[in-house]
Design a protein around this motif. Structure first.
Motif, PDB file in Angstrom:
ATOM      1  N   SER A 252       0.820  -1.209   0.000  1.00  0.00           N
ATOM      2  CA  SER A 252       0.000   0.000   0.000  1.00  0.00           C
ATOM      3  C   SER A 252       0.849   1.252   0.000  1.00  0.00           C
ATOM      4  CB  SER A 252      -0.913   0.026   1.232  1.00  0.00           C
ATOM      5  OG  SER A 252      -1.769  -1.075   1.272  1.00  0.00           O
ATOM      6  N   PHE A 253       2.006   1.181   0.633  1.00  0.00           N
ATOM      7  CA  PHE A 253       2.834   2.359   0.798  1.00  0.00           C
ATOM      8  C   PHE A 253       3.631   2.699  -0.464  1.00  0.00           C
ATOM      9  CE2 PHE A 253       2.240   0.597   5.116  1.00  0.00           C
ATOM     10  CZ  PHE A 253       1.428   1.612   5.595  1.00  0.00           C
ATOM     11  N   ASP A 254       3.437   1.907  -1.525  1.00  0.00           N
ATOM     12  CA  ASP A 254       3.997   2.255  -2.832  1.00  0.00           C
ATOM     13  C   ASP A 254       2.985   3.022  -3.667  1.00  0.00           C
ATOM     14  OD1 ASP A 254       6.412   0.968  -2.300  1.00  0.00           O
ATOM     15  OD2 ASP A 254       5.628  -0.973  -2.982  1.00  0.00           O
ATOM     16  N   LEU A 255       1.838   3.305  -3.104  1.00  0.00           N
ATOM     17  CA  LEU A 255       0.757   3.928  -3.867  1.00  0.00           C
ATOM     18  C   LEU A 255       1.144   5.304  -4.389  1.00  0.00           C
ATOM     19  CD1 LEU A 255      -2.973   3.748  -3.082  1.00  0.00           C
ATOM     20  CD2 LEU A 255      -1.987   5.986  -3.473  1.00  0.00           C
ATOM     21  N   VAL A 256       1.897   6.069  -3.617  1.00  0.00           N
ATOM     22  CA  VAL A 256       2.254   7.422  -4.045  1.00  0.00           C
ATOM     23  C   VAL A 256       3.148   7.389  -5.271  1.00  0.00           C
ATOM     24  CG1 VAL A 256       3.517   9.512  -3.406  1.00  0.00           C
ATOM     25  CG2 VAL A 256       1.951   8.458  -1.775  1.00  0.00           C
ATOM     26  N   GLY A 257       4.185   6.574  -5.246  1.00  0.00           N
ATOM     27  CA  GLY A 257       5.152   6.566  -6.336  1.00  0.00           C
ATOM     28  C   GLY A 257       4.842   5.591  -7.445  1.00  0.00           C
ATOM     29  N   GLY A 258       3.846   4.734  -7.268  1.00  0.00           N
ATOM     30  CA  GLY A 258       3.509   3.741  -8.274  1.00  0.00           C
ATOM     31  C   GLY A 258       2.626   4.302  -9.374  1.00  0.00           C
ATOM     32  N   GLY A 259       2.155   3.406 -10.240  1.00  0.00           N
ATOM     33  CA  GLY A 259       1.290   3.816 -11.341  1.00  0.00           C
ATOM     34  C   GLY A 259      -0.089   4.229 -10.853  1.00  0.00           C
ATOM     35  N   PRO A 260      -0.898   4.809 -11.756  1.00  0.00           N
ATOM     36  CA  PRO A 260      -2.183   5.372 -11.344  1.00  0.00           C
ATOM     37  C   PRO A 260      -3.273   4.353 -11.059  1.00  0.00           C
ATOM     38  CG  PRO A 260      -1.868   5.634 -13.707  1.00  0.00           C
ATOM     39  CD  PRO A 260      -0.574   5.103 -13.152  1.00  0.00           C
TER      40      PRO A 260
ATOM     41  N   PRO B  86     -12.122   8.360 -18.412  1.00  0.00           N
ATOM     42  CA  PRO B  86     -11.978   8.077 -16.979  1.00  0.00           C
ATOM     43  C   PRO B  86     -10.997   6.960 -16.662  1.00  0.00           C
ATOM     44  CG  PRO B  86     -14.289   8.369 -17.561  1.00  0.00           C
ATOM     45  CD  PRO B  86     -13.528   8.322 -18.856  1.00  0.00           C
ATOM     46  N   GLN B  87     -10.749   6.060 -17.626  1.00  0.00           N
ATOM     47  CA  GLN B  87      -9.788   4.974 -17.398  1.00  0.00           C
ATOM     48  C   GLN B  87      -8.361   5.479 -17.290  1.00  0.00           C
ATOM     49  OE1 GLN B  87     -11.088   5.707 -20.290  1.00  0.00           O
ATOM     50  NE2 GLN B  87      -9.525   5.581 -21.875  1.00  0.00           N
ATOM     51  N   ARG B  88      -8.131   6.760 -17.610  1.00  0.00           N
ATOM     52  CA  ARG B  88      -6.799   7.363 -17.502  1.00  0.00           C
ATOM     53  C   ARG B  88      -6.708   8.337 -16.337  1.00  0.00           C
ATOM     54  NH1 ARG B  88      -4.008   7.014 -22.392  1.00  0.00           N
ATOM     55  NH2 ARG B  88      -2.248   7.738 -21.134  1.00  0.00           N
ATOM     56  N   ALA B  89      -7.725   8.374 -15.499  1.00  0.00           N
ATOM     57  CA  ALA B  89      -7.748   9.325 -14.385  1.00  0.00           C
ATOM     58  C   ALA B  89      -6.649   9.013 -13.372  1.00  0.00           C
ATOM     59  CB  ALA B  89      -9.108   9.307 -13.704  1.00  0.00           C
ATOM     60  N   ASP B  90      -6.294  10.026 -12.602  1.00  0.00           N
ATOM     61  CA  ASP B  90      -5.271   9.868 -11.574  1.00  0.00           C
ATOM     62  C   ASP B  90      -5.523  10.900 -10.472  1.00  0.00           C
ATOM     63  OD1 ASP B  90      -3.085   8.945 -10.204  1.00  0.00           O
ATOM     64  OD2 ASP B  90      -1.595   9.547 -11.712  1.00  0.00           O
ATOM     65  N   LEU B  91      -4.892  10.679  -9.338  1.00  0.00           N
ATOM     66  CA  LEU B  91      -4.942  11.636  -8.237  1.00  0.00           C
ATOM     67  C   LEU B  91      -3.662  12.457  -8.223  1.00  0.00           C
ATOM     68  CD1 LEU B  91      -6.286   9.392  -5.318  1.00  0.00           C
ATOM     69  CD2 LEU B  91      -7.546  11.189  -6.528  1.00  0.00           C
TER      70      LEU B  91
END
Length: 371
Positions: free
Chosen positions: A120-128, A252-257
């Motif tokens: 979970s903690f790779d969420l910031v640096g990982g893919g969208p 929407p399939q290309r959305a990101d935060l």
């Protein structure tokens, strides 16, 4: 609340029927004993997928061809009780109150669960993709009509892509109308959710004792196309390229935060800052769920105490205790920060067998094949 969890055919676990407490349920045991597999089974029941692998056949116990997870849940809002189930025998099937379902959404609705684990903690640096999953979970449980709009968009998106792959350009264009209508609806829902999510993440950080680390948090949605254009305009401009490549390039399939801390991209933060951010985001989603529906999430914590520094770990445990959420947590030892005042339900896991309490000699009944 998940009152009972039944497991059969999951990795190295022996068949088990676990009666769970309403607060902390702690699974103790050495590495490799099967603790994470219990949380994986619970996640499979709640989400229809594993958090460890995209292929369910890899979750099936070696030498077997059947996997089944079942559970009994109670809803404090409606007072209702439901019997959930999911199984795999080459394909996944889901069941609610004895009825087989098309898809898993109706089961997921009754067991809102979040997981924190090392990945979970790779969420910031990982893919969208994982950030979209996080966002869509919140919208699914927190925005009225989101599931239906998402299903309509996905159907139109997949049909258009299939037509593009086959070179049927006229047929592909016929799906653009429903794709745009549903796509704009889910994007508006995502934007609404993200606006409130930021405030709830800051609130979560304050409850867990690290609000100063999230000063200047900026949380925004990147919709999946140029924001100065509508989705209809973006699809029209991308049409020729889509036809050439055989798939949609915008939507929407290309959305990101977009995640920023104190004016800089969150990927530039320290590893500790990123872990605190993800913890705040997940707990913030739980606060939003409570705010909007009166229900609390089931939180799965897989060895997160070894991932977080002692102060954050202590704050997380104490904060969850104060919130009164149901938690399933794995740990190697019985002592951990923040457990003061806790009266958890203990389970011992040894060689794939689960025993209630810390005594490994207490026998456990097997779960029947029907889960």
């Amino acid at each position: 609340m998940l009152e009972e969890l039944r497991i059969q055919g999951v990795r190295n676990l022996a068949p088990a029927r676990l009666r769970l407490g309403s607060g902390f349920n702690i699974f103790l045991g050495p590495n490799g004993a099967g603790k994470t597999s219990i949380l994986e089974a619970c996640h499979l029941l709640a989400m229809g997928r594993s958090f460890r692998t995209p292929q369910l056949r890899r979750v099936v116990r070696e030498g077997e061809h059947y996997l089944g997870v079942g559970g009994d849940v109670s809803d404090p809002v409606t007072g209702g009780r439901h019997r959930l189930g999911v199984e795999w025998q080459g394909t996944r099937r889901s069941r609610l109150d004895g009825q087989w379902l098309k898809g898993h959404a109706a089961v997921a609705e009754w067991l809102p669960a979040r997981v924190l684990h090392a990945g979970s903690f790779d969420l910031v640096g990982g893919g969208p993709e994982e950030r979209r999953r996080l966002l869509d979970w919140g919208c699914f449980h927190g925005v009225s009509g989101y599931r239906e709009a998402w299903q309509r968009w996905r159907r139109a998106h997949e049909q258009r892509n299939a037509a593009l792959r086959q070179g049927q350009t006229r047929a592909a264009r016929e799906f653009e109308g429903p794709l745009v209508e549903a796509g704009e609806r889910i994007t508006r829902a995502r934007e609404e959710y993200v606006q409130r999510w930021r405030a709830c993440t800051v609130d979560a950080a304050a409850r867990l004792g690290f609000s100063a680390d999230l000063d200047g948090l900026d949380l925004r949605l990147r919709p999946g196309w140029e924001q100065r254009r509508s989705l209809a305009e973006a699809v029209e401009r991308s049409r020729a390229g889509d036809e050439e490549r055989g798939f949609a390039q915008v939507g929407p399939q290309r959305a990101d935060l977009i995640l920023r801390l104190a004016g800089r991209d969150a990927t530039e933060g320290s590893r500790g800052e990123q872990k605190r951010l993800i913890t705040g985001l997940v707990v913030g989603q739980g606060l939003m769920l409570m705010e909007r529906s009166g229900r609390s999430p089931l939180l799965l914590l897989d060895d997160v105490l070894s991932e977080l520094d002692r102060g954050v770990a202590s704050g997380l445990i104490a904060g969850l205790r104060d919130l009164g959420w149901q938690v399933l947590m794995t740990a190697v030892g019985a002592g951990f920060p923040g457990q003061e005042g806790q009266e958890p339900q203990w389970f011992h896991v040894e060689h794939g067998r689960v025993y209630e309490g810390s005594d490994p000699h207490v026998s456990r009944p097997h779960v029947p094949r029907e889960t």
